[in-house]
Every structure is written in C-alpha cells, then in structure tokens.
Design a protein around this motif. Structure first.
Motif, short mmCIF file in Angstrom:
data_model
loop_
_atom_site.label_atom_id
_atom_site.label_comp_id
_atom_site.label_asym_id
_atom_site.label_seq_id
_atom_site.Cartn_x
_atom_site.Cartn_y
_atom_site.Cartn_z
N VAL A 117 44.16 44.18 48.38
CA VAL A 117 43.88 42.74 48.33
C VAL A 117 45.04 42.02 47.64
CG1 VAL A 117 42.29 40.96 47.53
CG2 VAL A 117 41.40 43.15 48.33
N ASN A 139 42.19 35.95 50.79
CA ASN A 139 41.04 35.06 50.62
C ASN A 139 41.29 33.61 50.97
OD1 ASN A 139 40.62 37.37 48.83
ND2 ASN A 139 38.76 36.29 48.22
N SER A 169 43.58 44.03 41.84
CA SER A 169 44.31 44.12 40.56
C SER A 169 44.78 45.53 40.22
CB SER A 169 43.47 43.53 39.43
OG SER A 169 42.14 43.95 39.53
C1 LIG Z 1 39.68 39.52 45.04
C2 LIG Z 1 38.76 40.34 45.86
C3 LIG Z 1 38.80 41.75 45.82
C4 LIG Z 1 39.70 42.54 44.89
O1 LIG Z 1 39.26 42.45 43.57
P1 LIG Z 1 39.91 43.34 42.40
O2 LIG Z 1 38.86 43.27 41.34
O3 LIG Z 1 41.18 42.70 42.02
O4 LIG Z 1 40.09 44.70 42.93
C5 LIG Z 1 37.98 42.44 46.68
N1 LIG Z 1 37.13 41.80 47.52
C6 LIG Z 1 37.06 40.47 47.59
C7 LIG Z 1 36.12 39.83 48.55
C8 LIG Z 1 37.86 39.70 46.76
O5 LIG Z 1 37.74 38.36 46.82
#
Ligand SMILES: *Cc1c(COP(=O)(O)O)cnc(C)c1O
Length: 242
Positions: free
Chosen positions: A33, A56, A230
């Motif tokens: 992500v 996103n 992250s």
């Molecule tokens: C931001 C996001 C993630 C990743 O989140 P992390 O905690 O940084 O691993 C995964 N899925 C969705 C839908 C997100 O918005």
C-alpha cells in the motif's frame, strides 16, 4: 540493500511464518500500500520484486501511476484501488486500475462496468464488507453481499474476485481474530452459493484482509491477500490529506 527492499523482505518472511504457524497451504498475496508515498518508493519496491500496489486517493494515484510508467515503462505493475469511491471518480478508476477492492454499491459497480475501456481486461473487484457493523465505516453489511454479488455477475467488464474488510484495531489477540473469522465464514458461504447459482466458473478466490498491525491474525483466519503499507514504506505523513 535499500530500506524498502529490506522491509519487504521482512514482511515476506513474516507472511511465510504466519502461514506456516497456521498451517495455511495456499500462497498469500502481498499488496504493497503505497498511498502518500511517491513514484520513487513504488519503483524501489518494484525493483525488489513487488508487483501489486494499493492506493486510496484517486488523484494522487493516477499521477503516480503515470510517473512510474514514464520512468520505468518496463515494469509491469498491478494497481489496486482500496479507498472510498466517489461517483465522479469512477472513470479515472476504471481507466487506471486493475482491481477495485472497495466496492460496496450497485451504482458504483454499474458506473465502473460502463466506463471500463474496452481495450483493457475486465476490472477485478472485491466487495468491501463492514464486518464490525459500525455506522461510521464504509462497506456493505454482510447480509447485503450476496445481492450485490449477483448483480456484479451480470455486468460486463467486471470480474468478481472476493471480499475485502478493514476491521477496527483491537489490542486483544483473540478478540482481534473474531471479525477475520466472520469474514472467512461469509467468504466460504458466498463461494458456495455463487458456485451453485452461476453457470460460468467463478473466480471468487480473494479474501483481502490484514494490514501491518493485524496481518498475523488475518492470515490465521484465512486471508488470501494482505494489504501492507507502513511496514514496507514507513510511517505515512498525510499532510493535507485528512
Ligand atoms: C492504508 C491502508 C492499508 C495499509 O495500512 P498499514 O497499517 O500501513 O499497513 C491497508 N488497507 C487499506 C484499505 C488502507 O487504507
């Protein structure tokens, strides 16, 4: 080794360990992500072997996808849209992404089907389920999933691939597994129901759940794809995005 390629290696290993501990046999797909991070971060991850990326925010993603293509036209990447979808953004999504994991309305499904360019393969879609049932969250109620799945099966240019969820964060290790277990049950029920109803073979093979903080619990309950930000790219700085 760069920080990103090192982090990727660590994440891949923890996925393998979690799968092994839970006796999961199928490979688990890793979605990196990359929201809030630039094209350079995506390219670093891609050069370390990562192929699928999640975004996103439509505007940010479309620019990033274009710059990655300009700098490295040789990289064949797969882009997943995982954020909330506004109807005025569906065209850009239909034109730029390979997957949409955050689909939760018939209206948006119809727009994506209509706007998907004919030279591209069908858009892979997952239904986002509001598994905690909280009012503030996006996603369908579990009991609405079958109905929307049936509609999507009739639409051109869309291929229903499975379900996605983002359960509330939870400190307790056992309690954290509950919504993931409910997702797995819903996934299996829908798979069985749709296989009986639909004449064509179905490609309902994706249960996308688990993020950096709860990946192990999701894998233990049967995730087939985890979405990790992250732990690969570092802490996000949202700037003016929130
Ligand atoms: C931001 C996001 C993630 C990743 O989140 P992390 O905690 O940084 O691993 C995964 N899925 C969705 C839908 C997100 O918005």
């Amino acid at each position: 080794m760069s920080v990103i390629s090192n982090n990727l290696q660590v994440v891949r290993e923890s996925i393998l360990v979690a799968a092994h501990t839970s006796h999961v046999m199928c490979p688990i797909k890793l979605l990196a992500v990359s929201k809030t991070f630039g094209a350079d971060a995506v390219i670093a991850a891609a050069l370390a072997g990562q192929q699928a990326f999640g975004e996103n925010y439509v505007q940010e993603a479309v620019q990033k996808i274009a710059s990655v293509r300009t700098v490295r036209p040789d990289l064949a990447l797969e882009w997943h849209f995982i954020g909330p979808i506004q109807s005025n953004k569906t065209r850009l999504i239909a034109e730029n992404f390979d997957w949409v994991q955050s689909l939760s309305s018939e209206k948006i499904a119809r727009r994506l089907a209509e706007q998907r360019p004919s030279h591209l393969p069908p858009m892979n879609v997952c239904l986002q389920i509001n598994i905690d049932g909280s009012d503030s969250k996006s996603g369908l109620a579990s009991n609405q999933a079958l109905e929307l799945a049936r509609v999507i099966a009739t639409l051109p240019n869309l291929r229903l691939r499975g379900l996605m969820a983002i359960p509330d964060a939870c400190d307790d290790e056992q309690a954290r597994r509950v919504p993931f277990r409910q997702m797995r049950q819903l996934f299996d029920q829908l798979f069985n129901q749709l296989s009986q109803e639909l004449s064509e073979p179905i490609t309902f093979d994706t249960l996308s759940m688990g993020m950096s903080g709860d990946m192990q619990a999701a894998i233990a309950e049967g995730a087939t794809m985890v979405r990790i930000g992250s732990a690969i790219f570092g802490q996000r700085d949202y700037g003016n995005k929130q």
